[in-house]
Write a protein that holds these residues in place. Structure first.
Motif, mmCIF file in Angstrom:
data_model
loop_
_atom_site.group_PDB
_atom_site.id
_atom_site.type_symbol
_atom_site.label_atom_id
_atom_site.label_comp_id
_atom_site.label_asym_id
_atom_site.label_seq_id
_atom_site.Cartn_x
_atom_site.Cartn_y
_atom_site.Cartn_z
ATOM 1 N N THR A 152 0.824 -1.132 -0.440
ATOM 2 C CA THR A 152 0.074 0.272 -0.289
ATOM 3 C C THR A 152 0.570 1.404 -0.023
ATOM 4 N N GLY A 153 2.527 1.154 0.192
ATOM 5 C CA GLY A 153 3.503 2.157 -0.004
ATOM 6 C C GLY A 153 3.243 3.017 -1.554
ATOM 7 N N LYS A 154 4.489 3.834 -1.803
ATOM 8 C CA LYS A 154 4.837 4.554 -2.790
ATOM 9 C C LYS A 154 5.250 3.566 -3.945
ATOM 10 N N ASN B 68 8.114 11.571 -2.437
ATOM 11 C CA ASN B 68 8.354 12.206 -0.863
ATOM 12 C C ASN B 68 7.116 13.555 -1.342
ATOM 13 N N HIS C 288 10.434 -2.903 3.701
ATOM 14 C CA HIS C 288 10.031 -2.666 5.136
ATOM 15 C C HIS C 288 9.737 -1.147 5.017
ATOM 16 N N ASP D 186 13.662 0.797 6.661
ATOM 17 C CA ASP D 186 15.076 0.046 6.702
ATOM 18 C C ASP D 186 16.552 0.778 7.821
ATOM 19 N N ASP E 69 2.268 -7.720 9.665
ATOM 20 C CA ASP E 69 2.796 -6.755 10.283
ATOM 21 C C ASP E 69 4.036 -7.557 10.466
ATOM 22 N N TRP E 70 5.606 -6.096 9.892
ATOM 23 C CA TRP E 70 6.925 -6.313 10.818
ATOM 24 C C TRP E 70 7.298 -6.786 11.940
ATOM 25 N N PHE F 75 12.875 8.535 -3.789
ATOM 26 C CA PHE F 75 12.124 9.201 -3.554
ATOM 27 C C PHE F 75 11.496 10.204 -4.296
ATOM 28 N N SER G 76 0.815 -6.182 4.466
ATOM 29 C CA SER G 76 0.571 -4.645 4.879
ATOM 30 C C SER G 76 -0.141 -5.359 6.143
ATOM 31 N N ARG G 77 -0.702 -4.158 6.750
ATOM 32 C CA ARG G 77 -1.672 -4.270 7.971
ATOM 33 C C ARG G 77 -2.947 -4.333 7.781
HETATM 34 N N1 LIG Z 1 10.825 7.356 0.507
HETATM 35 C C1 LIG Z 1 12.006 7.515 -0.184
HETATM 36 O O1 LIG Z 1 12.958 8.400 -0.044
HETATM 37 C C2 LIG Z 1 12.978 6.260 0.379
HETATM 38 C C3 LIG Z 1 14.296 6.178 -0.500
HETATM 39 C C4 LIG Z 1 14.956 5.007 -0.360
HETATM 40 C C5 LIG Z 1 14.536 4.032 0.359
HETATM 41 N N2 LIG Z 1 13.406 4.048 1.037
HETATM 42 C C6 LIG Z 1 12.908 3.104 1.661
HETATM 43 O O2 LIG Z 1 12.097 2.683 0.812
HETATM 44 C C7 LIG Z 1 11.421 1.903 2.057
HETATM 45 C C8 LIG Z 1 9.569 2.046 2.099
HETATM 46 O O3 LIG Z 1 9.174 4.018 2.037
HETATM 47 P P1 LIG Z 1 8.504 4.309 1.461
HETATM 48 O O4 LIG Z 1 8.351 5.797 1.479
HETATM 49 O O5 LIG Z 1 7.421 3.998 0.241
HETATM 50 O O6 LIG Z 1 7.776 3.569 2.197
HETATM 51 P P2 LIG Z 1 6.021 3.876 2.286
HETATM 52 O O7 LIG Z 1 5.671 4.631 1.074
HETATM 53 O O8 LIG Z 1 5.516 5.016 3.303
HETATM 54 O O9 LIG Z 1 5.031 2.730 2.459
HETATM 55 C C9 LIG Z 1 4.937 1.693 4.062
HETATM 56 C C10 LIG Z 1 4.328 1.083 3.704
HETATM 57 O O10 LIG Z 1 4.672 -0.319 5.005
HETATM 58 C C11 LIG Z 1 3.473 -1.091 5.539
HETATM 59 N N3 LIG Z 1 4.133 -0.501 7.320
HETATM 60 C C12 LIG Z 1 3.767 -0.043 7.969
HETATM 61 N N4 LIG Z 1 4.322 -0.616 8.417
HETATM 62 C C13 LIG Z 1 4.227 -1.391 8.671
HETATM 63 C C14 LIG Z 1 4.179 -3.006 9.890
HETATM 64 N N5 LIG Z 1 4.716 -2.854 11.281
HETATM 65 N N6 LIG Z 1 4.352 -3.877 8.928
HETATM 66 C C15 LIG Z 1 3.547 -4.390 7.701
HETATM 67 N N7 LIG Z 1 3.647 -3.493 6.911
HETATM 68 C C16 LIG Z 1 4.184 -1.865 7.360
HETATM 69 C C17 LIG Z 1 2.598 0.643 4.419
HETATM 70 O O11 LIG Z 1 1.634 -0.458 4.914
HETATM 71 P P3 LIG Z 1 0.062 -0.576 5.963
HETATM 72 O O12 LIG Z 1 0.449 0.849 6.607
HETATM 73 O O13 LIG Z 1 -1.125 -0.780 5.163
HETATM 74 O O14 LIG Z 1 0.521 -1.820 6.996
HETATM 75 C C18 LIG Z 1 2.832 0.836 3.752
HETATM 76 O O15 LIG Z 1 2.729 0.146 2.281
HETATM 77 C C19 LIG Z 1 11.837 1.951 3.721
HETATM 78 O O16 LIG Z 1 12.173 0.933 3.963
HETATM 79 C C20 LIG Z 1 12.342 3.389 3.059
HETATM 80 O O17 LIG Z 1 13.552 3.176 3.787
HETATM 81 C C21 LIG Z 1 12.489 5.120 1.511
#
Ligand SMILES: NC(=O)c1ccc[n+]([C@@H]2O[C@H](COP(=O)([O-])OP(=O)(O)OC[C@H]3O[C@@H](n4cnc5c(N)ncnc54)[C@H](OP(=O)(O)O)[C@@H]3O)[C@@H](O)[C@H]2O)c1
Length: 283
Positions: A16-18, A130, A67, A70, A46-47, A127, A38-39
Motif C-alpha cells: 500500500t506504500g509508494k 516524497n 520494509h 530499513d 505486521d513486521w 523518491f 501490509s497491516r
Molecule cells: N521514501 C524514500 O525516499 C526512500 C528512499 C530510499 C529507500 N526507502 C526505503 O523504502 C522503504 C519504504 O519506504 P516508503 O517511503 O516507500 O514507505 P511508504 O510509502 O510510507 O510505505 C510504507 C509501507 O509499509 C507498510 N507498513 C508500515 N508499517 C508496517 C508494519 N509494522 N508492518 C507491515 N507493513 C507496514 C505500509 O502499509 P500499512 O500502513 O497498510 O501497514 C506501507 O505499505 C523504507 O524502508 C525506506 O527506508 C525510501
C-alpha cells in the motif's frame, strides 16, 4: 519466472506504500496474481508481529520486500529473519528494496543475501514522490518546504521507475543476483527540486533549510507517526553528506531505457492538482 511460480501469487510487502502499490498495479495489469502484505492486508502482515509472517508466505511464488523503515536500527535482523523464513517456506525468489548509502540498509542487504534467497537488490535514493505522496506534500501545499537537507545534490528517483525495475525482476529470472543502484538522471539540491515543483504549479514555493532538531519537532507537531520521524531524522543525519551525490545506471541496466527526469514527474504531479495550495482548496 517459471510456470509454477507464475501461477502462484507474488507477495508485495509494503503493497500500500509508494513503491509497493505501483508494483501491485503493474502485476495486476499483467493479469498476475498478487497478495498485498501490509497491516491492512488479508491475511494481515505486521513486521512487528512474527506470527503474521508465515500465513502471508503460504502458497506464494516470490516476494517484493519493502520494509517500512530499513534505516531504523534492528531492521536488518528483522529482514534477515523474514528472508530465512521465506526461503524455508519455499519462497526463495526475493526482490529487496534497499536504501543507498545507509548503514542499516547495507546490513539488511547482507542479512537477506545470507538467507540464500534468489535475490535482486534495488538500492534506491530519495523518491521524487516524497513531495506528492507523503507528508512533504502538505508542505508544498502550504508554499514552504522546510527540511534539514542543506544544499547537498541528490539524484531523486521516480517511484514509477523503481516499480518498473521491481516488476521486471519479479517476472524475469535474468535479474537474479543483480544489484541495481536506482537514481534519476540528474542531481538536484532540495532547493532546486522545490524550484522545479514551483515552476510546474506556477506559484512560488519556498525551500527553507532547517536543523534536524527543528525538523523532528515540527514533524511530530504535524502528526507524522513517530517511527516515520525517527527514520527521516536518521536518514537526514546520515545520507545527506554528499555520499549519494552521483548518478547510477540501475534503471538503464535493468530496463534498457533512461530514468524519468524530476521535471517530468513535477509536471505530471502538478497536473493532478495534488499541490493546489491550501488557500485554493479551502475556497
Ligand atoms: N521514501 C524514500 O525516499 C526512500 C528512499 C530510499 C529507500 N526507502 C526505503 O523504502 C522503504 C519504504 O519506504 P516508503 O517511503 O516507500 O514507505 P511508504 O510509502 O510510507 O510505505 C510504507 C509501507 O509499509 C507498510 N507498513 C508500515 N508499517 C508496517 C508494519 N509494522 N508492518 C507491515 N507493513 C507496514 C505500509 O502499509 P500499512 O500502513 O497498510 O501497514 C506501507 O505499505 C523504507 O524502508 C525506506 O527506508 C525510501
Amino acid at each position: 519466472m517459471n510456470d509454477n511460480t507464475r501461477q502462484r501469487p507474488t507477495l508485495v510487502l509494503g503493497g500500500t506504500g509508494k513503491t509497493g502499490r505501483r508494483v501491485v498495479e503493474r502485476l495486476a495489469a499483467r493479469g498476475l496474481p498478487i497478495r498485498i502484505g501490509s497491516r491492512s492486508g488479508e491475511p494481515r502482515f505486521d513486521w512487528e508481529d512474527r506470527s503474521t509472517w508465515g500465513p502471508v508466505l503460504e502458497g506464494v511464488g516470490s516476494a517484493y520486500v519493502s520494509h517500512y523503515g530499513d534505516a531504523i536500527p534492528g531492521a536488518a535482523e528483522t529482514l534477515g529473519l523474514f528472508a530465512d523464513l521465506a526461503v524455508k517456506s519455499g519462497v526463495p525468489r526475493l526482490v529487496l528494496l534497499s536504501g543507498r548509502g545507509e548503514e542499516e540498509a547495507a546490513r539488511a542487504e547482507r542479512a537477506v543475501r545470507d538467507s540464500g534467497a534468489e535475490l535482486t537488490i534495488l538500492r534506491s535514493t530519495w523518491f521524487a514522490q516524497n513531495f506528492s505522496e507523503d507528508y512533504w506534500q502538505e508542505q508544498v501545499q502550504s508554499d514552504e518546504v522546510a527540511l534539514p537537507a542543506a544544499d547537498t545534490p541528490e539524484p531523486f528517483v521516480d517511484a514509477d521507475d523503481i516499480a518498473d525495475v521491481a516488476v521486471a525482476a519479479l517476472t524475469d529470472d535474468q535479474h537474479i543476483g543483480e544489484l541495481y543502484e536506482l537514481t534519476g538522471p540528474r542531481l538536484l539540491t532540495f532547493a532546486e527540486a522545490v524550484l522545479e515543483i514551483s515552476r510546474a504549479v506556477g506559484r512560488e514555493i519556498r525551500y527553507v533549510p532547517i536543523s534536524i532538531e527543528d525538523f523532528a519537532a515540527a514533524a511530530a507537531e504535524q502528526g507524522v507517526p513517530s517511527e516515520v520521524v525517527e527514520m527521516l531524522t536518521l536518514l537526514f543525519g546520515e545520507v545527506l553528506d554528499g555520499r549519494n551525490a552521483r548518478l547510477a545506471d540501475g534503471v538503464q541496466r535493468a530496463l534498457g531505457r533512461e530514468p524519468r527526469d524530476f521535471s517530468d514527474y513535477a509536471r505530471a504531479a502538478a497536473a493532478t492538482g495534488i499541490w493546489n495550495s491550501r488557500a485554493t482548496r479551502a475556497a
